[in-house]
Design a protein around this motif. Structure first.
Motif, PDB file in Angstrom:
ATOM      1  N   LEU A  58       0.619  -1.352  -0.021  1.00  0.00           N
ATOM      2  CA  LEU A  58      -0.053  -0.056  -0.024  1.00  0.00           C
ATOM      3  C   LEU A  58       0.751   1.118  -0.196  1.00  0.00           C
ATOM      4  O   LEU A  58       0.601   2.257  -0.617  1.00  0.00           O
ATOM      5  N   MET A  59       2.030   1.216   0.745  1.00  0.00           N
ATOM      6  CA  MET A  59       2.811   2.447   0.607  1.00  0.00           C
ATOM      7  C   MET A  59       3.524   2.633  -0.560  1.00  0.00           C
ATOM      8  O   MET A  59       3.349   3.754  -1.125  1.00  0.00           O
ATOM      9  N   ILE A  60       4.039   1.589  -1.057  1.00  0.00           N
ATOM     10  CA  ILE A  60       4.691   1.920  -2.797  1.00  0.00           C
ATOM     11  C   ILE A  60       3.463   2.307  -3.610  1.00  0.00           C
ATOM     12  O   ILE A  60       3.915   3.177  -4.228  1.00  0.00           O
ATOM     13  N   THR A  61       2.499   1.527  -3.727  1.00  0.00           N
ATOM     14  CA  THR A  61       1.435   1.933  -4.842  1.00  0.00           C
ATOM     15  C   THR A  61       0.941   3.373  -4.385  1.00  0.00           C
ATOM     16  O   THR A  61       0.650   4.182  -5.400  1.00  0.00           O
ATOM     17  N   GLY A  62       0.798   3.576  -3.303  1.00  0.00           N
ATOM     18  CA  GLY A  62       0.046   4.650  -2.627  1.00  0.00           C
ATOM     19  C   GLY A  62       0.834   5.785  -3.043  1.00  0.00           C
ATOM     20  O   GLY A  62       0.727   6.965  -3.642  1.00  0.00           O
ATOM     21  N   ALA A  63       2.478   5.640  -2.748  1.00  0.00           N
ATOM     22  CA  ALA A  63       3.280   6.849  -3.038  1.00  0.00           C
ATOM     23  C   ALA A  63       3.444   7.119  -4.541  1.00  0.00           C
ATOM     24  O   ALA A  63       3.598   8.193  -5.007  1.00  0.00           O
ATOM     25  N   ILE A  64       3.322   5.845  -5.321  1.00  0.00           N
ATOM     26  CA  ILE A  64       3.518   6.086  -6.939  1.00  0.00           C
ATOM     27  C   ILE A  64       2.209   6.825  -7.557  1.00  0.00           C
ATOM     28  O   ILE A  64       2.442   7.828  -8.106  1.00  0.00           O
ATOM     29  N   LEU A  65       1.225   6.659  -6.620  1.00  0.00           N
ATOM     30  CA  LEU A  65       0.013   7.493  -7.390  1.00  0.00           C
ATOM     31  C   LEU A  65      -0.115   8.783  -6.676  1.00  0.00           C
ATOM     32  O   LEU A  65      -0.661   9.651  -7.336  1.00  0.00           O
ATOM     33  N   GLY A  66       0.750   9.216  -5.458  1.00  0.00           N
ATOM     34  CA  GLY A  66       0.649  10.511  -4.997  1.00  0.00           C
ATOM     35  C   GLY A  66      -0.548  10.967  -3.721  1.00  0.00           C
ATOM     36  O   GLY A  66      -0.806  11.821  -3.589  1.00  0.00           O
ATOM     37  N   LEU A  67      -0.574   9.736  -3.034  1.00  0.00           N
ATOM     38  CA  LEU A  67      -1.457   9.934  -2.020  1.00  0.00           C
ATOM     39  C   LEU A  67      -0.874  10.511  -0.559  1.00  0.00           C
ATOM     40  O   LEU A  67       0.285  10.511  -0.573  1.00  0.00           O
ATOM     41  N   ASN A  68      -1.710  11.156  -0.017  1.00  0.00           N
ATOM     42  CA  ASN A  68      -0.987  11.451   1.552  1.00  0.00           C
ATOM     43  C   ASN A  68      -1.203  10.252   2.543  1.00  0.00           C
ATOM     44  O   ASN A  68      -2.268   9.858   2.737  1.00  0.00           O
ATOM     45  N   LEU A  69       0.055   9.653   2.669  1.00  0.00           N
ATOM     46  CA  LEU A  69      -0.262   8.602   3.489  1.00  0.00           C
ATOM     47  C   LEU A  69       0.119   8.509   4.786  1.00  0.00           C
ATOM     48  O   LEU A  69       1.289   9.267   5.226  1.00  0.00           O
ATOM     49  N   ARG A  70      -0.503   7.970   5.877  1.00  0.00           N
ATOM     50  CA  ARG A  70      -0.204   7.968   7.249  1.00  0.00           C
ATOM     51  C   ARG A  70      -0.038   6.622   7.744  1.00  0.00           C
ATOM     52  O   ARG A  70      -1.205   5.929   7.476  1.00  0.00           O
ATOM     53  N   ILE A  71       0.912   6.293   8.372  1.00  0.00           N
ATOM     54  CA  ILE A  71       0.988   4.684   8.859  1.00  0.00           C
ATOM     55  C   ILE A  71       1.090   4.769  10.439  1.00  0.00           C
ATOM     56  O   ILE A  71       1.854   5.404  10.872  1.00  0.00           O
TER      57      ILE A  71
END
Ligand code: CP
Ligand code: NVA
Length: 316
Positions: A167-180
């Motif tokens: 989720l982190m990798i694909t989310g970052a590729i798409l440009g989301l604001n990720l919080r873990i």
């Protein structure tokens, strides 16, 4: 250009990921109209599973059939990958018979070796490190809802495991604001965090890592969680519980998220542990849409690695 294997989430760049979402939307619509492509007629896929599965096995099996191909399920006991026979020898045998290998394994190195040694394309159907097809299905589920990636706050709370990594990798590729949000000792690895940060710099996304579940969830547009002990970690389930209890996604935690925030989970869920019934069965839960979409996105991935994506697009 066709991507030959799908072994880890970083194998698809932003353009390819979005292309595959569009392709999945197309094949999904065709299935709803009971129109099936026959592009892989006469092809055979080996489905190697070192671990149990409901969703992955059923969706790959049906997806292959809908494309005209046959899947041969090899259960955990069947070939005992790396025990009864080396990964190298299994790959050298399979390449004589099959056109595609789908593998759920413990060690990421096993899918890498299957791909390196054998001729057919290989798809990672989950390893200890990654669950790339799952992340593709999850973000496809958000894509269908018209999410603007750069404006979307996507929170994952729980174990920094294979699902979290993808989720982190694909989310970052798409440009989301990720919080873990994870207990410190179960947080994602430093290398993974650095890789995600680099991808965020390119896509306009962002990443926050915290050991405070409330900070992670505050204002989130989607809250995702997964089991506290993954397959292969069953013996640790008891010791892990104490660390993860504050990370349970319940109605109180969800109150901190944005209004009508989605709840997401890859399933299987341990109800009453990482998520309560009230949340998983709530009106904004996407869990069964995510499960449904495994079928459609994996068909798009199969078409991509088998070099049939263009041919499929021509049928829309
Ligand atoms: N989400 C998922 O991969 O489910 P299975 O383990 O049942 O395949
Ligand atoms: N993290 C979980 C995902 C199951 C689909 C596991 O590896 O068991």
């Amino acid at each position: 250009m066709t991507t030959r294997d799908y072994l880890k989430s970083s194998d698809f760049d932003r353009e390819k990921t979005l292309e595959l979402f569009e392709l999945a939307a197309g094949v999904k619509q065709q299935v709803k109209q009971r129109h099936f492509l026959d592009l892989l007629s006469g092809c055979h896929a080996a489905m190697i599973f070192q671990k149990p599965s409901l969703r992955t096995r059923v969706t790959f099996d049906i997806g292959l059939k809908q494309l005209g191909a046959t899947g041969i399920y090899l259960s955990p006991a069947e070939i005992s990958l790396g025990v009864r026979e080396s990964v190298y020898d299994v790959a050298r045998n399979l390449e004589r018979w099959v056109d595609l290998v789908i593998a759920r394994v413990f060690e990421q190195a096993a899918v890498e070796e299957l791909a390196q040694v054998g001729a057919p394309p290989v798809i990672n159907a989950l390893s200890d490190d990654e669950h790339p097809c799952q992340a593709m299905a999850d973000f496809f589920t958000l894509y269908e809802r018209g999410v603007q990636w750069n404006d979307f706050h996507f929170t994952y709370v729980g174990d920094g495991n294979n699902v979290c990594n993808s989720l982190m990798i694909t989310g970052a590729i798409l440009g989301l604001n990720l919080r873990i949000g994870s207990p410190a000792r179960y947080a994602p690895s430093k290398a993974l965090i650095e890789q995600t940060q680099a991808l965020c710099r390119a896509s306009g996304g962002s990443l926050l890592i915290t050991d405070d579940p409330r900070e992670a969830v505050r204002g989130a547009n989607a809250v995702y969680t997964d089991v506290w002990a993954s397959m292969g970690q069953e013996e640790e389930a008891g010791s892990r519980k104490a660390f993860f209890e504050p990370f349970q996604v319940n109605a109180e935690l969800m109150k901190l998220a944005a209004k009508d925030a989605f709840f997401m989970h890859d399933l299987p869920a341990h109800r009453g542990e990482e998520v309560t019934d009230e949340v998983i069965d709530g009106p904004t839960s996407l869990v069964f849409d995510q499960a449904e979409n495994r079928l459609h996105i994996q068909k798009a991935i199969i078409l991509e690695v088998m070099d049939q994506a263009e041919a499929a697009r021509a049928t829309f």
